[in-house]
Structure formats: C-alpha cells, structure tokens
Write an enzyme that holds these catalytic residues in place. Structure first.
Site, PDB file in Angstrom:
ATOM      1  N   ASP A 122     -20.935  68.302 -33.899  1.00 31.96           N
ATOM      2  CA  ASP A 122     -21.541  69.402 -33.142  1.00 31.96           C
ATOM      3  C   ASP A 122     -20.833  70.729 -33.398  1.00 31.96           C
ATOM      4  OD1 ASP A 122     -19.696  69.517 -30.132  1.00 31.96           O
ATOM      5  OD2 ASP A 122     -19.297  68.201 -31.839  1.00 31.96           O
ATOM      6  N   GLU A 123     -21.542  71.785 -33.116  1.00 35.21           N
ATOM      7  CA  GLU A 123     -21.001  73.143 -33.065  1.00 35.21           C
ATOM      8  C   GLU A 123     -20.091  73.495 -34.236  1.00 35.21           C
ATOM      9  OE1 GLU A 123     -20.859  74.085 -28.350  1.00 35.21           O
ATOM     10  OE2 GLU A 123     -19.227  72.835 -29.083  1.00 35.21           O
ATOM     11  N   VAL A 124     -20.566  73.294 -35.446  1.00 37.42           N
ATOM     12  CA  VAL A 124     -19.726  73.634 -36.588  1.00 37.42           C
ATOM     13  C   VAL A 124     -19.894  75.118 -36.878  1.00 37.42           C
ATOM     14  CG1 VAL A 124     -19.143  73.133 -38.973  1.00 37.42           C
ATOM     15  CG2 VAL A 124     -20.081  71.331 -37.520  1.00 37.42           C
TER      16      VAL A 124
ATOM     17  N   HIS B  59     -14.447  71.156 -34.229  1.00 37.61           N
ATOM     18  CA  HIS B  59     -13.642  70.625 -33.116  1.00 37.61           C
ATOM     19  C   HIS B  59     -12.414  69.870 -33.607  1.00 37.61           C
ATOM     20  CE1 HIS B  59     -16.176  71.736 -29.733  1.00 37.61           C
ATOM     21  NE2 HIS B  59     -17.215  71.510 -30.512  1.00 37.61           N
TER      22      HIS B  59
ATOM     23  N   GLU C 134     -27.000  68.198 -33.474  1.00 37.49           N
ATOM     24  CA  GLU C 134     -27.009  69.142 -34.602  1.00 37.49           C
ATOM     25  C   GLU C 134     -27.104  68.423 -35.948  1.00 37.49           C
ATOM     26  OE1 GLU C 134     -25.045  69.467 -31.931  1.00 37.49           O
ATOM     27  OE2 GLU C 134     -24.056  71.428 -31.894  1.00 37.49           O
TER      28      GLU C 134
END
Lengths: 543, 392
Positions: free
Chosen positions: A360-362, A300, A413
């Site tokens: 998050d969301e890597v 992000h 995460e």
C-alpha cells in the site's frame, strides 16, 4: 454500570444480582454537548430485568437460537466439561483440554469458589446440569493443527438436563460453541449458576473475521497482544492480522537477519523474539485464531533500511544522493535475494497458509529521483508509469512467496495498479472512498476480497460510533451472486499512530464487537436496540 | 524576604523555604502558588510564599531531574521564577453518568498535580445516579445510586478525596446541580421533583426540582447545610444548566403558580425564582457559588462575587459569552473549548492548547475577571476502564 465482575478481572464475581442500568441515559438528561437526538430511549433498569431473556447476553447472535423458560442449575463442584461418547477427540486433544479449563473458569470464576456449596441437594428447586459433552464429528478433529480459512466453525448446542451436548464437525466449532455456552450461563440473585434449556445451531456468515494490530507505530507488549486475543475469542474473531513492522520500527527479531531488529526496533527490549512469536501463534491457535503476519513492502519500510544496507532506494536531488531513502529498491538483484531468504524464514515461522505482503501507499517520488531506477524504467519499457515498476516488484514477491506454498494477501493498491496477482491472492479493501465500487471491481475480476474500509477503528469520534460499524452491510455492492461469494469477510483495523498498551483495550473494545457480530451473524440481525441490549451485557462480561 | 537562608547547602539537599506559616489549611482561590527555584553548584533552593507554591516547585524540580545512560541522576544549573497565569485551573470529573471508584479519583488527583491543576470540580450527582452518601438524607443514595452498596461515596471516601487533594494543593469544589439534572434525586426524596402531566393526569415521569413548594426549599436548605460542612472550600458549584421547561409547563399547579406570580409564559423567570432562593440559601451558609452560564444568560439576580462557568458552543461563540459575563462584572471560568469527553481522531491536544481565554473584546479590567478554566471529562462514555487514557 456493570453489576457483576467480568471474566477477565480475575476476582470471583461479587454477587450483586442487580440489574444493569444503561449507561447512556434517558430522555431529559442530556449533558452539555450531547445533542438531544443522541439519547437512547432506553427502558429503566427495572423494566430491563422484568423482560430479560437468555438471548440478551449472546454476542454475536447465533444463526438459530431457541431458549426455554426451564432453568438448570450448575454446581461448581460437580459440573464438568468433557469429551462426549463418539467424539473423534479425547483427552489427548490439548486444545480442547485447555478450552475446558478456560471455560470452566469463565463460567464459575476462580477455583476457590469450587469448594462452596453445602446446601443439601433436596433444597434445590432446579434440576441439575451435570455436564457439557463435546462431540467432534469429523474423523480428524484438527486438535493439533492450525485453523484455516476453510476450517469449519459450525456447532450445534443442546442444553437439557441432565447433560448438555455440543456437537461440532471440527474443534474450531467446539471453541465457538463453548463461548456461546458460557454466554448462556448466568447467576441469579442468590449466586446460583443457572442456564436455560436451549438449542442453538450456529456457524459464521463470513469465514475471515479479523482484527489488525499495528506493532510498529507503537510497540505492544506481549501481554497486550494476548489480552487482545482473549477478547477476540469472546467475540468469535478468527484472524489476527499482525501488522508487525512498518516505517517507524522493526520489532520482529529475524533469525536470518538479526540486524533488522537490532537496528530497526525502537530499542533492544521492544522486540518480538522467536519465542514471543511462537507464543502468540499458539495462544491464538488454542482460541481458533489464525495469525496472518504482514511484512508490508515496498513502501512502509523505512525501519528495514536501518538494519539492511542497500535494501531501500537512495533518493537523489540534483544528481546527488540526499542521504534519505525511499521504498524498497526494485531494480537490484540483492533486493530479491534478500526477500527470497527473508520470506523463507517468514514462511516457516508463521504456519498460516497466508502471508500479507502489504503493497500500500507506495510513494514514487524517491524512485523517480534515482538515476538507476529511471534507467531501469527505460529498459523495461515502463515509460513514466511507476505503478508498473511497483507491479513488477510485487509480482516478484508474489512469486517468491508462492514458491514457499503460501497464499498472499495484499492491500487494494496492488490490484488497482494492475499487478498480475495469483488466482488465490486475497485483496484487502481499505480505502474508504467508494469502497463498494472497489469490492465490485475486485470480485468482478475474480479475486477474493476482505473488507476493512468502513472499519478503521483508530478513527475515533465522540459518542456511540459502534452503531456506524454495526450498520455496515458488506455485501451492499453491485455484483452477481458469484461475486458476492468472493467477499470472504472483513477486518477491524486499529492502526497504532495513537495507540499503545495504555489505551489499546478501551479503544478497540467493545467497538470491535460490532464488527464481530456483523461478520458472524446473519445479515438480518440489524436491530440497533436489540444489539445495544446484548452489547452492554457482553461488554460487562468481557471486563 | 528577610529570613532567607544562606546559599551554602550541598547538592544532596533541596532546601525548601516557605515564608508564610501554616501547613494545615486548605488551598483557596487566593492562594499564592508562586515559587523560585535555584539550582547551582553547591546549593539547591526552592523558595515559595506558601506551601502551595512549594508543591508546585517540587513538581518542577522533579521534572528537571534527569538520568543518563549509566543510571546517574543529574540536574542542570537552573534558575526558575514561576507563578500561574490563572488562579483557577480545574478538571471536572462526572461520577454520576458512570461511577468512578475512589482509586480512579485519587489517581486523577496525582496526575492533576503533575500538571499543576489546582481545582477538582466534582460533578458528583446528576440524572443517572446519586452516589453521594448523605447523612441527612441517606435515602438519596440508597435509592438513587447505581448500587447502594458498591457504587457510592461514603463520608470517609469524600474525606479521603478532600485530604488527598489538599496534600497536592488541589481544591475540591463539589457540584450539586439543580434544578435540572436531578432525576436520580427523585426516588430518595419523594415530592422533590416536579411530576409531569399528560393532559389532566400525571404521566408517571418526573422533571426538574419543583420550585413552587416550600418543602423543596426546606430540603435544599438541609442538604446544602450538610454539603457546606462536608466540603471545606469556600465555593460550591450549584449547576443551573439545561433546565427543560416541558415538565413544568405540563404541570397545572405550576401553571397556576406562574399566573399567581405574574410570570406570564416566561419559564426562565420561574427558573430564576428557584435559583435566586437557592443562592440566598447557599450565601446564608457562608459559601460562595459558581453557576453554569445559563443562570447568567437567564437574567437571574446574582451576587457580585458569583463566578459564571462558560461552557456552551465550541465555535468561538463562547468568547462573546466571556465578554458579556465579564462586562457585567462577574468573574468567569472557561470550559467551552475544553470538553475533553468530545474525542476525535489525531492530535486534538493542539486545538485545546491553541485556545486563548482572553481573546475577546474587552477592557483590561474585564479580562482580569477571567479567573481561569476547567477541562471537562463528562462521563456518558467514560468509566474506570478508559478514564485515564482519555483524559491524559
């Protein structure tokens, strides 16, 4: 429809003295498309009036409420909110002085009404309530400090003639009590301002009750943020989780790294200057709201790369850089030099004990394509497990932030990928799938958790979805008593992909109010009919 | 056209040329909204058959004008020939579920004009409230509005809406939905609604309009006489949707009437009985009418120029209805896939955009009977605090 003008409209209430007729209707009348079973079996407006009780306008519902039929009258020209005898806070307590003025205006509307009232004293039927005295009990009231996770928000309110007393250990409780008092006050058909004798003992069930705003997907002007803080205070929320930057834009004007916003903001006027940030923090503080900034890395972060060369990982294809970039580069020292300096600034700009570090969301694909990264993976013995690389990065950041004496919040995460967290790292559970199990795992491992998974308010849908948010029971997960204590609260999230200043307020409120009550009130406050009654009154008042 | 001016006008003027005279009329279903826009060095010309086309062309012109980084206004050389595919392009607002202040309605009309909408379908009254101030029956809003002082549309408000709309080439089609959706009519018109029964005694609850008493038709005649005068458009929307028969069935007088008239147990026939008389009344007042699809589905005898409003089912079943309606020779309006009140996460505009109104089985003559459609913003969860961002 709302019978009287609400508090933020700025116009003195039009005294209609009418009964609220529920907006969603009764039995036979269903508009096309609204399934029959959605209709609320609501009493007609006339019946509502007859059975109305003072509790009908309280939101969130306090832990313990007793109201009595005897009503007291408040005279705008005489009623005062004052510091009571024995209070450790006095006129030098700016926070309370500001609150007194604010709540006076909420109760009476704006100043021009104060000069009314020529009806002789004898003509009044009800006894007069002259003051609300606020008594802060702790030796150190906390007037000039910032609210913290451990702050006390408890209060005890007694409303009897001739003065009402609001006692609270700390000023934060006084703010909560003032809000409740203002909710008890009502107007009769003649415009008289009345309040029932009552006694309230209140404190929040959960200590962390937050709203997440996303100012990267769409810039939110300061005014929007401040209006939202007002709304949060009406609902006893106490944390603004400011997801301030992300892929799309970097509006935070950094002192050490001005290029970040120079190059990364949507445009030069769509930024938050240090003054703006201070304003938000102080405006929040005066309402007992903590501001927890989130600088989400290593994913992000597209917008960071615009102003900070060599921060992001260059992606490769067939041995050549493609020109596009991925997450923050975890293998270069310069990354950690940057982060050390950057978080030094953040730690000093934001006074809260916690900073949210994201995580998050890597997306690993870019890392996987980069030869230096691959080399590093080999050297570290991570094999092909890029979660280990992510954890390596996160652990470094946690260390950096710890060294500035800040606590950290992370998305789930970071925990799921087994990074080594600090003992007091707070894990925010956001993935909707089986979140109860995640709560068990996080608390089972001894970490504090904050719940957001069922409260993604950006996921709009048709109808009264507030009920769905209201019906969540955060402690419904398998675990011991100790584990359950580790769930310190939750956050309603309003991600900004489809939200900007044109639709923020109606999208967030009053839906977030449902979350507010769930986090403040007792676990047995679950009756939807009663909630509907109180929420409709509360909403009209918020307008 | 023979009187078209020469092209020697400089870039400081947009010359607007309208061939059909008349600025003071109201737009209608047959209005010509076509226009041509020609922008070239030395001249800018907007020519249209009627003033309505000129309005559409002005909007387009305003969309072509750009501003560069220095703040200079500019416009590219352009040739546009434009006309609408469908002549009825409407928006429904519901001012009964929640009152909408005049300002909100006018603001909506502005945005409708930006989008070349040309019909404002005003679903003005319904079960929850009756905000329309009737001069013939003032008690209707006095008793039926959420608040008779503040949540009403006065005659002057209504005139404002109609004129504001006219100036933007927008028709105002009022809907007074009957016989269902009329709970708010009851308090101000005693005896109008059917008293429901529980066993032998009235339950105190009311149902749709009572179709068996003469007073109903006298009332309806007088009300629609007024409505026909107040609203200048040729068409009125008469509703006719979602009539719940339970109350009628419970009422002994109605049951007796059913027997007397030989309607058996088919209450659809009773509904038709009412609707037919209503349509006759409205016709005799010189108005055309639009009705919701149930009126067609329930085999009511309609005039050939009735317009049927298709709203049910957003699962492509509506295409069958469109086929049926047009096959029977009636004109059709489509709303089923455009219920904008049914919000959902993400870019739902795409679904609305993908709708192809003519994608049903039928011959070209049938397809020609589809005169357009309407986006509907029902008001159960909508008021002035969220109307604009929800609709646009």
């Amino acid at each position: 429809s709302c019978p009287t003008m609400g508090r933020t409209m700025g116009l003195a209430g039009l005294l209609l003295g009418l009964v609220v007729v529920p907006a969603v209707l009764v039995s036979t009348s269903l508009r096309h498309g609204v399934p029959r079973n959605e209709a609320e079996p609501e009493p007609s407006g006339w019946e509502l009036a007859a059975g109305a009780v003072p509790e009908d306008s309280l939101w969130p519902l306090p832990q313990w409420v007793r109201t009595y039929p005897r009503q007291l009258q408040l005279a705008p020209s005489r009623f005062q909110l004052v510091h009571g005898a024995g209070s450790s806070a006095g006129p030098s307590c700016g926070l309370l002085q500001d609150a007194f003025r604010r709540y006076y205006e909420y109760i009476f509307g704006h100043s021009w009404r104060r000069t009314w009232g020529r009806r002789p004293l004898a003509a009044r039927a009800e006894p007069e309530l002259f003051q609300l005295q606020v008594v802060i009990e702790a030796g150190d009231p906390g007037c000039d400090r910032h609210p913290q996770l451990a702050s006390s928000e408890a209060y005890h309110l007694t409303v009897t003639e001739p003065v009402a007393i609001l006692k609270a250990p700390e000023v934060w409780g006084a703010l909560r009590g003032l809000e409740t008092f203002s909710q008890l006050v009502h107007e009769d058909d003649y415009g008289s301002v009345l309040v029932n004798e009552s006694e309230i003992n209140d404190f929040p069930r959960f200590a962390h009750r937050g709203v997440l705003l996303d100012t990267s997907r769409h810039y939110l002007p300061l005014k929007s943020i401040l209006t939202n803080l007002d709304a949060m205070a009406f609902n006893k929320f106490n944390v603004l989780h400011w997801h301030i930057v992300d892929d799309q834009s970097f509006p935070y004007q950094s002192i050490y790294f001005p290029e970040l916003s120079d190059k990364g903001a949507y445009s030069s006027n769509l930024i938050y200057t240090p003054t703006d940030v201070r304003l938000v923090i102080e405006y929040a503080r005066l309402r007992g709201i903590r501001v927890i900034p989130e600088f989400d890395t290593p994913g992000h972060t597209q917008s960071w790369g615009k102003g900070q060369k060599d921060l992001l990982t260059p992606c490769y294809n067939g041995g050549q850089p493609t020109g596009s970039f991925g997450p923050v580069n975890p293998v270069w020292n310069t990354t950690y030099n940057f982060m050390t300096k950057f978080f030094k600034e953040i730690s000093s700009v934001f006074p809260d004990e916690f900073i949210h570090l994201g995580g998050d969301e890597v997306d690993f694909s870019c890392w996987k394509s980069n030869p230096e990264v691959k080399e590093f993976m080999k050297k570290q013995g991570f094999g092909i497990d890029y979660a280990k690389l992510e954890s390596y990065y996160v652990q470094n950041i946690l260390d950096i932030v710890s060294s500035y004496n800040k606590g950290q919040m992370v998305w789930q995460e970071v925990f799921d990928h087994k990074a080594q967290l600090k003992p007091d790292t707070v894990v925010q559970v956001w993935m909707a799938n089986n979140y109860a199990r995640e709560l068990s795992r996080v608390t089972g491992a001894g970490f504090t958790a904050v719940l957001s998974a069922p409260w993604y308010l950006d996921y709009i849908s048709y109808g009264q979805d507030w009920k769905k948010y209201y019906s969540v029971e955060p402690l419904n997960f398998p675990g011991s008593e100790e584990q359950k204590k580790l769930l310190i609260g939750g956050e309603a999230c309003l991600w900004g992909e489809f939200v900007d200043a044109t639709n923020l307020t109606p999208r967030l409120w009053p839906r977030a109010s449902a979350v507010g009550e769930r986090l403040w009130s007792s676990s047995n406050v679950t009756n939807l009919q009663d909630a509907y009654k109180r929420l409709t009154n509360h909403r009209c008042r918020m307008l | 056209a023979e009187n078209e001016p020469s092209w020697e006008t400089p870039c400081t003027k947009l010359l607007v040329y309208v061939s059909t005279p008349g600025c003071d009329g109201f737009p209608s279903l047959d209005s010509n909204e076509s226009y041509k826009l020609s922008v070239s060095k030395g001249s800018m010309l907007l020519s249209a058959e009627t003033i309505w086309g000129a309005l559409r062309g002005l909007e387009t012109f305003s969309q072509l004008v750009g501003r560069d980084e220095n703040g200079t206004y500019y416009i590219n050389e352009t040739e546009i020939v434009d006309f609408p595919r469908f002549p009825h392009r409407g928006l429904l607002l519901d001012t009964s579920r929640h009152y909408l202040p005049l300002k909100a309605i006018l603001e909506t009309l502005d945005v409708m004009a930006y989008n070349k909408f040309n019909v404002f379908h005003w679903h003005i009254v319904d079960d929850p409230s009756f905000p329309y101030e009737s001069s013939t029956f003032p008690e209707l809003s006095k008793q039926g509005a959420f608040n008779a002082m503040t949540h009403v549309y006065t005659a002057s408000d209504v005139r404002s809406v109609i004129e504001y709309a006219r100036l933007r080439g927008i028709r105002v089609i009022a809907e007074f939905d009957t016989p269902g959706h009329t709970l708010s009519w009851g308090p101000g018109a005693p005896g109008l609604l059917t008293p429901c029964y529980r066993g032998k005694a009235p339950s105190g609850v009311y149902g749709p309009i009572n179709p068996i008493v003469n007073s109903t038709y006298q009332f309806v005649t007088r009300l629609f006489q007024e409505v026909s005068t107040v609203f200048p458009d040729f068409f009125l929307h008469l509703g006719g949707d979602e009539v719940d028969f339970t109350c009628w069935k419970s009422n002994p007088e109605i049951r007796a009437f059913m027997v007397e008239m030989g309607l058996g147990q088919d209450y659809k026939k009773l509904e038709s009985f009412y609707i037919q008389r209503l349509l006759d009344i409205v016709s005799s007042l010189g108005k055309g009418y639009i009705v919701w699809q149930e009126v067609f589905d329930n085999d009511v005898k309609l005039r050939p120029d009735t317009i049927i409003h298709v709203w049910k089912e957003n699962n492509l079943q509506y295409l069958n209805e469109m086929a049926n309606v047009t096959r029977s020779g009636y004109r059709a309006l489509l709303s089923a896939p455009w219920y904008l009140n049914r919000i959902s996460y993400g870019q739902d505009w795409i679904e609305a955009y993908k709708v192809e109104p003519l994608m049903f089985e039928g011959v070209p003559e049938q397809k020609a009977l589809v005169i357009g459609g309407e986006a509907c913003m029902w008001g159960e969860y909508v008021d002035v605090t969220n109307l604009t961002p929800r609709l646009w």
